[in-house]
Enzyme design. Structure first.
Site, PDB file in Angstrom:
ATOM      1  N   GLU A 228       7.276 -49.036 -36.170  1.00  0.00           N
ATOM      2  CA  GLU A 228       6.258 -48.987 -35.120  1.00  0.00           C
ATOM      3  C   GLU A 228       6.017 -47.518 -34.773  1.00  0.00           C
ATOM      4  O   GLU A 228       6.969 -46.755 -34.616  1.00  0.00           O
ATOM      5  CB  GLU A 228       6.753 -49.739 -33.881  1.00  0.00           C
ATOM      6  CG  GLU A 228       5.852 -49.580 -32.670  1.00  0.00           C
ATOM      7  CD  GLU A 228       6.431 -50.222 -31.407  1.00  0.00           C
ATOM      8  OE1 GLU A 228       7.244 -51.160 -31.521  1.00  0.00           O
ATOM      9  OE2 GLU A 228       6.091 -49.757 -30.318  1.00  0.00           O
TER      10      GLU A 228
ATOM     11  N   GLU B 276       0.835 -43.409 -25.233  1.00  0.00           N
ATOM     12  CA  GLU B 276       1.487 -44.412 -24.384  1.00  0.00           C
ATOM     13  C   GLU B 276       1.979 -43.768 -23.096  1.00  0.00           C
ATOM     14  O   GLU B 276       2.450 -42.627 -23.092  1.00  0.00           O
ATOM     15  CB  GLU B 276       2.663 -45.054 -25.119  1.00  0.00           C
ATOM     16  CG  GLU B 276       3.254 -46.242 -24.375  1.00  0.00           C
ATOM     17  CD  GLU B 276       4.378 -46.946 -25.142  1.00  0.00           C
ATOM     18  OE1 GLU B 276       4.983 -46.316 -26.025  1.00  0.00           O
ATOM     19  OE2 GLU B 276       4.653 -48.116 -24.836  1.00  0.00           O
TER      20      GLU B 276
END
Ligand SMILES: *[C@@H]1O[C@H](CO)[C@@H](O)[C@H](O)[C@H]1NC(C)=O
Length: 367
Positions: free
Chosen positions: A133, A138
């Site tokens: 991932e 973010e």
């Protein structure tokens, strides 16, 4: 003499050709075609957010998504008190999966730094964490700088050099001893223009992610500092200087990352934004994160992505790892085999320990 004069330009031309090898592979455009190329995730949020993910038709009718020709809007409900499972939003997963490449996202706007929010632009494989991932953009709540993170199976760490940001955690393994569960290897940007309000006040900008065997690098360029070779569609990372984040050295990248899909989402509260609510500056706004998100629709007016372009380049000299497109029938089952085991989720079969501790430790929120 004439011979020399003609030889030198030829040599330099050859040198240029052999270096600038990235060519356009996928252009996501800014018409309705953009949304054709994503699946709309409508299950319960794997990260336990206070969110209700809408399908394409509902999101269109409610004004959560819109293709505007020169940009694409991806937002949340900023008009109504939330009910049911939470505030309405969307989570988009690209139908195509990717291996090595250069992923260039030009944003006019990203979700603002608002209490209760947890936006992300990231890449996720079907088999988490074995396929890896990559979290490119973010953050949560009133965070002021971007966090870039990898999550992997065991055996992948990064060195603390080669980037301008600051290292938070070096072991990318989701179950790494001595790190909060599923923290992954994380690097915080050093630039206040990298996230939320700071990013938007700079007129947005570009996130460029290069994924190759030698490592994964992320560059952020504010609007005024975008390299010319990106603007003209001939991106050349070798000319961009030190990246914001570089993940390399103690990791066999090709053994830890494959077949990743591009994801945009905006969730609320949950495993990260919710878990740090009481310890951060948002706590004075409401007793709980969910109550704040439920009762303050107007707080979310600036919580949206506006995408100027999303382009995937690949190195012609080296064919990409992984499948360039989804295998037939994948999309119909992908929620079952892919999304339900996202980073933010992790099934009991793949992830050790309690399920709700992602980013669940104190001090993650940077107000
Ligand atoms: C989309 O969602 C709406 C409202 O949640 C629902 O009524 C509708 O049946 C859904 N459409 C599809 C194609 O699933």
């Amino acid at each position: 003499m004439r011979r020399i004069n003609t030889t030198i330009p030829l040599l330099s031309l050859l040198a240029r050709i052999s270096r600038a090898a990235y060519t356009l592979h996928d252009d996501y455009e800014t018409t309705d075609v953009f949304f054709d190329r994503f699946n709309f995730f409508t299950d319960v949020d794997p990260t336990h957010g206070y969110v209700s993910y809408m399908n394409r038709s509902a999101a269109t009718v409610r004004g959560l998504i819109e293709a505007m020709g020169s940009s694409v809007y991806i937002g949340v409900d900023a008009e109504h008190q939330a009910s049911g499972s939470g505030r309405q939003s969307v989570r988009l997963t690209s139908t195509r999966s990717y291996g090595h490449g250069l992923f260039i996202l030009d944003l006019a706007h990203m979700p603002a730094s608002v209490c209760g929010t947890w936006p992300a632009f990231w890449m996720l494989g079907a088999d988490w964490p074995n396929d890896g991932e990559i979290d490119i953009i973010e953050g949560v709540n009133s965070q002021s700088v971007n966090q870039m993170t990898l999550h992997t199976k065991d055996g992948c760490s990064i060195q603390n050099s080669g980037f301008t940001g600051s290292l938070e955690y070096s072991n990318c393994y989701v179950g790494a001893p001595g790190q909060p569960l599923n923290s992954g290897c994380a690097i915080l940007s050093g630039s206040p223009q990298s996230y939320g309000d700071g990013f938007n006040n700079a007129g947005g900008g570009i996130y460029a992610t290069e994924w190759k065997s030698a490592g994964i690098k992320v560059w952020h360029f504010p609007r005024y500092g975008i390299p010319w070779n990106i603007i003209i569609g001939q991106p050349d990372p070798a000319t961009w200087g030190t990246p914001s984040a570089a993940f390399s050295e103690y990791c066999d990248i090709d053994n830890h990352f494959k077949d990743l899909r591009i994801v945009f989402d905006i969730t609320f509260c949950g495993d990260w934004a919710g878990n740090v609510w009481s310890s951060g500056s948002c706590a004075s706004q409401a007793p709980t994160c969910n109550l704040f998100v439920q009762n303050n629709p107007a707080a979310f007016k600036e919580v949206f992505w506006r995408v100027n372009s999303l382009k995937v380049y690949q190195d012609n000299a080296r064919p990409p790892l992984g499948s360039p497109s989804a295998p037939p029938g994948y999309s119909s089952v992908h929620r079952a085999i892919g999304e339900s085991v996202s980073r933010k989720d992790a099934t009991p079969f793949t992830r050790p320990g309690p399920r709700h501790f992602r980013h669940g430790h104190k001090g993650r929120e940077r107000a």
